[in-house]
Scaffold this motif. Structure first.
Motif, PDB file in Angstrom:
ATOM      1  N   TRP A   1      -9.540  -1.537  -4.489  1.00 20.83           N
ATOM      2  CA  TRP A   1      -9.598  -2.933  -4.918  1.00 20.83           C
ATOM      3  C   TRP A   1      -9.362  -3.857  -3.731  1.00 20.83           C
ATOM      4  CZ3 TRP A   1     -11.356  -5.980  -8.510  1.00 20.83           C
ATOM      5  CH2 TRP A   1     -10.862  -7.279  -8.625  1.00 20.83           C
ATOM      6  N   ARG A   2      -8.390  -3.526  -2.885  1.00 18.59           N
ATOM      7  CA  ARG A   2      -8.107  -4.340  -1.706  1.00 18.59           C
ATOM      8  C   ARG A   2      -9.266  -4.302  -0.702  1.00 18.59           C
ATOM      9  NH1 ARG A   2      -2.908  -5.551   0.088  1.00 18.59           N
ATOM     10  NH2 ARG A   2      -4.121  -6.459   1.785  1.00 18.59           N
ATOM     11  N   LYS A   3      -9.998  -3.189  -0.685  1.00 16.59           N
ATOM     12  CA  LYS A   3     -11.119  -3.036   0.243  1.00 16.59           C
ATOM     13  C   LYS A   3     -12.461  -3.059  -0.498  1.00 16.59           C
ATOM     14  CE  LYS A   3      -9.178  -2.258   4.367  1.00 16.59           C
ATOM     15  NZ  LYS A   3      -9.502  -3.041   5.581  1.00 16.59           N
ATOM     16  N   LYS A   4     -12.529  -3.814  -1.584  1.00 19.59           N
ATOM     17  CA  LYS A   4     -13.714  -3.763  -2.456  1.00 19.59           C
ATOM     18  C   LYS A   4     -14.989  -4.225  -1.769  1.00 19.59           C
ATOM     19  CE  LYS A   4     -12.213  -8.036  -4.778  1.00 19.59           C
ATOM     20  NZ  LYS A   4     -10.865  -8.049  -4.157  1.00 19.59           N
ATOM     21  N   HIS A   5     -14.880  -4.975  -0.687  1.00 16.23           N
ATOM     22  CA  HIS A   5     -16.096  -5.381   0.026  1.00 16.23           C
ATOM     23  C   HIS A   5     -16.835  -4.183   0.614  1.00 16.23           C
ATOM     24  CE1 HIS A   5     -12.865  -5.327   3.054  1.00 16.23           C
ATOM     25  NE2 HIS A   5     -13.810  -5.016   3.922  1.00 16.23           N
ATOM     26  N   LEU A   6     -16.112  -3.070   0.814  1.00 14.88           N
ATOM     27  CA  LEU A   6     -16.759  -1.869   1.347  1.00 14.88           C
ATOM     28  C   LEU A   6     -17.613  -1.160   0.304  1.00 14.88           C
ATOM     29  CD1 LEU A   6     -13.853  -0.306   3.465  1.00 14.88           C
ATOM     30  CD2 LEU A   6     -15.793  -1.669   4.270  1.00 14.88           C
ATOM     31  N   LEU A   7     -17.486  -1.550  -0.961  1.00 20.77           N
ATOM     32  CA  LEU A   7     -18.303  -0.944  -2.014  1.00 20.77           C
ATOM     33  C   LEU A   7     -19.723  -1.502  -2.039  1.00 20.77           C
ATOM     34  CD1 LEU A   7     -15.631  -0.980  -4.856  1.00 20.77           C
ATOM     35  CD2 LEU A   7     -16.529   1.058  -3.699  1.00 20.77           C
ATOM     36  N   SER A   8     -19.956  -2.567  -1.323  1.00 17.45           N
ATOM     37  CA  SER A   8     -21.295  -3.156  -1.282  1.00 17.45           C
ATOM     38  C   SER A   8     -22.278  -2.187  -0.630  1.00 17.45           C
ATOM     39  CB  SER A   8     -21.262  -4.452  -0.481  1.00 17.45           C
ATOM     40  OG  SER A   8     -22.570  -4.884  -0.167  1.00 17.45           O
ATOM     41  N   PRO A   9     -23.469  -2.011  -1.213  1.00 18.49           N
ATOM     42  CA  PRO A   9     -24.472  -1.138  -0.600  1.00 18.49           C
ATOM     43  C   PRO A   9     -24.810  -1.532   0.835  1.00 18.49           C
ATOM     44  CG  PRO A   9     -25.108  -1.709  -2.835  1.00 18.49           C
ATOM     45  CD  PRO A   9     -23.915  -2.544  -2.510  1.00 18.49           C
ATOM     46  N   ALA A  10     -24.544  -2.787   1.183  1.00 21.70           N
ATOM     47  CA  ALA A  10     -24.818  -3.234   2.553  1.00 21.70           C
ATOM     48  C   ALA A  10     -23.955  -2.508   3.578  1.00 21.70           C
ATOM     49  CB  ALA A  10     -24.593  -4.745   2.666  1.00 21.70           C
ATOM     50  N   ARG A  11     -22.848  -1.876   3.124  1.00 22.33           N
ATOM     51  CA  ARG A  11     -21.986  -1.147   4.038  1.00 22.33           C
ATOM     52  C   ARG A  11     -22.457   0.286   4.259  1.00 22.33           C
ATOM     53  NH1 ARG A  11     -17.594  -4.267   5.714  1.00 22.33           N
ATOM     54  NH2 ARG A  11     -17.542  -2.615   7.281  1.00 22.33           N
ATOM     55  N   GLY A  12     -23.601   0.647   3.707  1.00 26.24           N
ATOM     56  CA  GLY A  12     -24.258   1.913   4.019  1.00 26.24           C
ATOM     57  C   GLY A  12     -23.443   3.145   3.692  1.00 26.24           C
ATOM     58  N   LEU A  13     -23.211   3.985   4.702  1.00 27.37           N
ATOM     59  CA  LEU A  13     -22.569   5.279   4.505  1.00 27.37           C
ATOM     60  C   LEU A  13     -21.179   5.135   3.910  1.00 27.37           C
ATOM     61  CD1 LEU A  13     -22.522   8.366   4.869  1.00 27.37           C
ATOM     62  CD2 LEU A  13     -21.724   7.993   7.217  1.00 27.37           C
ATOM     63  N   VAL A  14     -20.406   4.167   4.379  1.00 24.95           N
ATOM     64  CA  VAL A  14     -19.048   3.982   3.871  1.00 24.95           C
ATOM     65  C   VAL A  14     -19.087   3.697   2.370  1.00 24.95           C
ATOM     66  CG1 VAL A  14     -16.952   2.587   4.016  1.00 24.95           C
ATOM     67  CG2 VAL A  14     -18.195   3.171   6.092  1.00 24.95           C
TER      68      VAL A  14
ATOM     69  N   LEU B   1      -6.872   3.633  -6.246  1.00 25.93           N
ATOM     70  CA  LEU B   1      -7.659   2.581  -6.886  1.00 25.93           C
ATOM     71  C   LEU B   1      -7.249   1.197  -6.375  1.00 25.93           C
ATOM     72  CD1 LEU B   1      -7.803   3.953 -10.529  1.00 25.93           C
ATOM     73  CD2 LEU B   1      -9.698   3.798  -8.922  1.00 25.93           C
ATOM     74  N   TRP B   2      -5.957   1.018  -6.115  1.00 30.00           N
ATOM     75  CA  TRP B   2      -5.505  -0.250  -5.553  1.00 30.00           C
ATOM     76  C   TRP B   2      -6.062  -0.451  -4.146  1.00 30.00           C
ATOM     77  CZ3 TRP B   2      -4.158  -4.840  -6.682  1.00 30.00           C
ATOM     78  CH2 TRP B   2      -3.478  -5.654  -5.765  1.00 30.00           C
ATOM     79  N   VAL B   3      -6.095   0.618  -3.350  1.00 31.92           N
ATOM     80  CA  VAL B   3      -6.680   0.527  -2.009  1.00 31.92           C
ATOM     81  C   VAL B   3      -8.146   0.101  -2.112  1.00 31.92           C
ATOM     82  CG1 VAL B   3      -7.417   1.863   0.015  1.00 31.92           C
ATOM     83  CG2 VAL B   3      -5.102   2.148  -0.907  1.00 31.92           C
TER      84      VAL B   3
ATOM     85  N   ILE C   1       0.841  -1.200   0.000  1.00 29.34           N
ATOM     86  CA  ILE C   1       0.000   0.000   0.000  1.00 29.34           C
ATOM     87  C   ILE C   1       0.878   1.252   0.000  1.00 29.34           C
ATOM     88  CG2 ILE C   1      -1.690   1.340   1.317  1.00 29.34           C
ATOM     89  CD1 ILE C   1      -2.822  -1.179  -0.005  1.00 29.34           C
ATOM     90  N   SER C   2       0.655   2.124  -0.978  1.00 26.97           N
ATOM     91  CA  SER C   2       1.381   3.397  -1.032  1.00 26.97           C
ATOM     92  C   SER C   2       0.544   4.543  -0.485  1.00 26.97           C
ATOM     93  CB  SER C   2       1.808   3.701  -2.471  1.00 26.97           C
ATOM     94  OG  SER C   2       0.682   3.762  -3.332  1.00 26.97           O
ATOM     95  N   ASN C   3      -0.778   4.473  -0.621  1.00 24.07           N
ATOM     96  CA  ASN C   3      -1.666   5.528  -0.123  1.00 24.07           C
ATOM     97  C   ASN C   3      -2.010   5.255   1.340  1.00 24.07           C
ATOM     98  OD1 ASN C   3      -1.659   5.965  -2.918  1.00 24.07           O
ATOM     99  ND2 ASN C   3      -3.647   6.971  -2.823  1.00 24.07           N
ATOM    100  N   ASP C   4      -1.086   5.623   2.225  1.00 14.25           N
ATOM    101  CA  ASP C   4      -1.237   5.288   3.642  1.00 14.25           C
ATOM    102  C   ASP C   4      -2.481   5.909   4.253  1.00 14.25           C
ATOM    103  OD1 ASP C   4      -0.033   8.071   4.932  1.00 14.25           O
ATOM    104  OD2 ASP C   4       1.027   7.457   3.122  1.00 14.25           O
ATOM    105  N   ASP C   5      -2.750   7.201   3.946  1.00 16.82           N
ATOM    106  CA  ASP C   5      -3.870   7.877   4.592  1.00 16.82           C
ATOM    107  C   ASP C   5      -5.212   7.293   4.170  1.00 16.82           C
ATOM    108  OD1 ASP C   5      -3.517   8.849   2.017  1.00 16.82           O
ATOM    109  OD2 ASP C   5      -3.218  10.930   2.632  1.00 16.82           O
ATOM    110  N   PHE C   6      -5.376   7.015   2.892  1.00 20.69           N
ATOM    111  CA  PHE C   6      -6.629   6.443   2.401  1.00 20.69           C
ATOM    112  C   PHE C   6      -6.846   5.049   2.979  1.00 20.69           C
ATOM    113  CE2 PHE C   6      -9.139   5.115  -1.630  1.00 20.69           C
ATOM    114  CZ  PHE C   6     -10.341   5.399  -0.996  1.00 20.69           C
TER     115      PHE C   6
END
Length: 370
Positions: free
Chosen positions: A260-273, A256-258, A207-212
């Protein structure tokens, strides 16, 4: 234009505007009924570690340590400089009175942060870049926000650029303010932020984008990310458009790589996130710019018959001319600077997508010595 081409143009224009107009408007409408979080000073200020990851920062690190010590924080304050395989910076930081952790070899900013959080004396950690200057009381504002129950990290505020670039940062601040009203924001900036050690998990080596990554990882595990606009820092402009292009495309590709690694958070089930990821980041970095390119192609094909297409193309020509004029040091009126910035960011997004698709993740990027 035929009816079909007109409908396509409207669809592409809407897609282009999602990240910069549709999402912000919807976000504001959702957030306007919410009261901003109330942040109050604690009865007793806890100990804080200010963590400064540093590489080739020998010329500025003493001023950074002095800036942190003079920030007015009333509790116990540790300044920890993690010299990322850089003995010269380590020596300068030690001479300035900081506690120094010298890594044996350069591992990149993310791994320097991992080492620093692990070595920090205190449970509340403020992270700040070596070349940024904190405004007075920035540390206290971050700590006050971080002490709120359930808050795992706090985003500070960066003052950077002028004209179109400054307008962009103000727009980003407005987005973060509205997101935070709804409960959390993903707009963490590694130049100035704060985190609880109990909310921290080591950043993966790819991971290069530490803050994201930190923002998403904190939210993924149930913590919120607050935004404190009074915690201010200034950072010098990166300079030439070549350096800016390298940095911005690297950040977008890494982002974009971040995702992709956290793509489960894109599910509508994760609400606000999920909503914030799609609206604030993903659409603006992919579908929006691609729709913009397609819209330009459609306009070029319709230019002989459509006055709207002619105006659209002329506006882009003006924005491109303003961008070239700025690079040559010429003074451009504010509307031209804003148009140039918008066009530049769309092109940068395409460059970031290209780097992502190529697997171009720069973990230890070249940087000038300061």
């Amino acid at each position: 234009m035929t009816v079909a081409r007109s409908a396509l143009a409207v669809a592409l224009a809407t897609s282009t505007a999602v990240g910069h107009l549709v999402y912000p408007v919807a976000l504001h409408l959702a957030a306007r009924a919410k009261r901003p979080p109330q942040v109050e000073a604690p009865p007793q200020w806890p100990g804080v570690t200010v963590l400064v990851p540093a590489y080739l920062e020998r010329g500025v690190i003493a001023a950074k340590v002095d800036n942190v010590r003079k920030n007015g924080y009333q509790g116990e304050l540790e300044v920890l400089v993690v010299a990322d395989g850089d003995p010269a910076t380590a020596d300068a930081a030690r001479a300035a009175g900081a506690r120094v952790l010298l890594l044996a070899e350069r591992g990149g900013k993310s791994q320097a942060l991992n080492a620093g959080v692990r070595a920090a004396t205190h449970d509340l950690v403020v992270i700040s870049d070596a070349n940024s200057e904190l405004e007075y009381d920035a540390i206290a504002y971050l700590v006050s926000a971080l002490l709120a129950p359930g808050t795992g990290a706090v985003a500070g505020e960066k003052l950077e650029g002028e004209g179109g670039e400054l307008a962009y940062w103000r727009f980003e601040s407005w987005i973060k303010r509205n997101e935070a009203r709804l409960g959390t924001t993903l707009g963490l900036d590694g130049g100035l932020c704060a985190v609880r050690r109990e909310a921290w998990e080591p950043i993966p080596a790819d991971i290069s984008n530490d803050d994201f990554w930190v923002a998403l990882d904190v939210m993924d595990r149930g913590w919120s990310v607050a935004y404190e606009p009074r915690a201010l820092m200034t950072e010098p402009s990166i300079g030439s458009i070549d350096l800016s292009w390298e940095r911005k495309t690297r950040v977008l590709g890494g982002g974009l790589w971040v995702m992709w690694r956290k793509k489960h958070l894109l599910s509508p089930a994760r609400g606000l996130v999920s909503a914030e990821l799609w609206g604030h980041k993903l659409w603006r970095s992919t579908l929006g710019p691609l729709s913009h390119v397609a819209l330009l192609g459609l306009a070029a094909g319709s230019a002989r018959r459509s006055r709207t297409a002619q105006v659209f193309l002329a506006g882009h020509a003006v924005a491109a001319a303003a961008l070239v004029a700025q690079e040559k040091g010429r003074r451009v009126p504010l509307p031209g600077r804003v148009a140039a910035q918008v066009l530049y960011l769309q092109v940068v997004a395409v460059g970031g997508m290209r780097r992502f698709l190529r697997g171009d993740r720069v973990l230890k990027w070249d940087k000038p010595a300061r």
